[in-house]
Write an enzyme that holds these catalytic residues in place. Structure first.
Site, short mmCIF file in Angstrom:
data_model
loop_
_atom_site.label_atom_id
_atom_site.label_comp_id
_atom_site.label_asym_id
_atom_site.label_seq_id
_atom_site.Cartn_x
_atom_site.Cartn_y
_atom_site.Cartn_z
N ASN A 1 0.97 -1.56 -0.37
CA ASN A 1 0.52 0.29 0.07
C ASN A 1 1.12 1.46 -0.48
O ASN A 1 2.06 1.25 0.73
CB ASN A 1 -1.27 0.04 1.71
N GLU B 1 -3.41 -4.65 -2.62
CA GLU B 1 -3.27 -5.96 -3.80
C GLU B 1 -4.21 -5.07 -5.13
O GLU B 1 -3.43 -5.42 -6.21
CB GLU B 1 -5.12 -6.17 -3.75
N CYS C 1 -10.27 -4.64 0.24
CA CYS C 1 -11.43 -4.08 0.46
C CYS C 1 -12.17 -3.63 -1.02
O CYS C 1 -11.31 -5.00 -2.15
CB CYS C 1 -10.85 -2.26 0.43
N1 THU Z 1 -5.36 -1.46 2.28
C1 THU Z 1 -4.88 -2.23 1.63
O1 THU Z 1 -4.14 -2.17 1.61
N2 THU Z 1 -5.63 -3.50 1.30
C2 THU Z 1 -6.54 -4.17 2.08
O2 THU Z 1 -6.66 -4.60 1.82
C3 THU Z 1 -6.64 -2.95 3.23
C4 THU Z 1 -6.46 -2.08 3.42
C5 THU Z 1 -4.83 -0.73 2.75
C6 THU Z 1 -5.43 0.70 2.87
C7 THU Z 1 -4.65 2.10 3.70
O3 THU Z 1 -3.24 1.97 2.95
C8 THU Z 1 -4.20 1.08 4.84
O4 THU Z 1 -4.52 0.01 4.41
C9 THU Z 1 -5.74 1.22 5.81
O5 THU Z 1 -6.60 1.26 5.45
#
Ligand code: THU
Length: 183
Positions: free
Chosen positions: A75, A88, A125
């Site tokens: 992320n 993802e 998400c």
């Molecule tokens: N996040 C992801 O990278 N993937 C997920 O499946 C859920 C959330 C990240 C987004 C944000 O940077 C952090 O996790 C907190 O929500």
């Protein structure tokens, strides 16, 4: 008043219940095959390089493509929060931009928070599920999703299973035809 009540009851009587079932396998790391283990290992490594100064929730994703190539992502957050991107989609968009002809065989997702990988598996998400579904429809074969938790690993056989009542390319079809949902 009584008539209104009666009408309400009659109306309720028309309602039908439809249930949607999603199969999720629960397993441990040892139950996985070598490719799956490697994908999870790579996702764990990728999580360490996440840029997540706002949430401190470091997510790693790894993808195995049909040509045997592994692609990873994590992320990437931003001071303007909505400008960030999940692990993802970082991995998937890179994979599909570099190897547009390759199928995505599976994706592993891990998360590191407060010095530990999460005990429970984390799940993509809604936006990431929609992106997975798009590529799954495009390649006409399932994308297996491996959700890593220290305690247990969840396996979802295909992206569609994570998105009941999905909106996909078949939703553009003439609305007079059968619905694409709940079939
Ligand atoms: N996040 C992801 O990278 N993937 C997920 O499946 C859920 C959330 C990240 C987004 C944000 O940077 C952090 O996790 C907190 O929500």
């Amino acid at each position: 008043m009584f008539c209104l009540y009666l009408l309400f009851l009659i109306h309720l009587g028309d309602m039908k219940e439809r249930k949607i079932y999603t199969k999720i396998m629960v397993c441990s790391y040892e139950d996985l095959n070598e490719d799956e283990k490697k994908t999870i290992d790579l996702a764990k490594v990728a999580s360490q390089d996440a840029y997540a100064p706002y949430s401190n929730f470091k997510v790693g994703a790894a993808v195995l493509l049909g040509n045997g190539e592994f692609i990873t992502g994590n992320n990437q957050e931003n001071a303007a929060y909505p400008s960030g991107l999940c692990a993802e989609r970082t991995a998937l968009f890179y994979a599909k931009s570099q190897y547009p002809q390759q199928k995505v065989l599976h994706i592993a997702i891990t998360a590191f928070y407060e010095e530990h990988f999460t005990k429970q598996a984390i799940s993509p998400c809604g936006a990431c599920r929609q992106v997975l579904l798009e590529y799954e429809n495009l390649q006409v074969s399932p994308i297996k999703i491996l959700l890593y938790g220290e305690k247990e690993i969840l396996i979802v056989e295909k992206a569609k299973d994570l998105l009941p009542l999905h909106f996909g390319e078949d939703s553009f079809l003439d609305s007079s035809k059968d619905s694409n949902i709940l079939k």
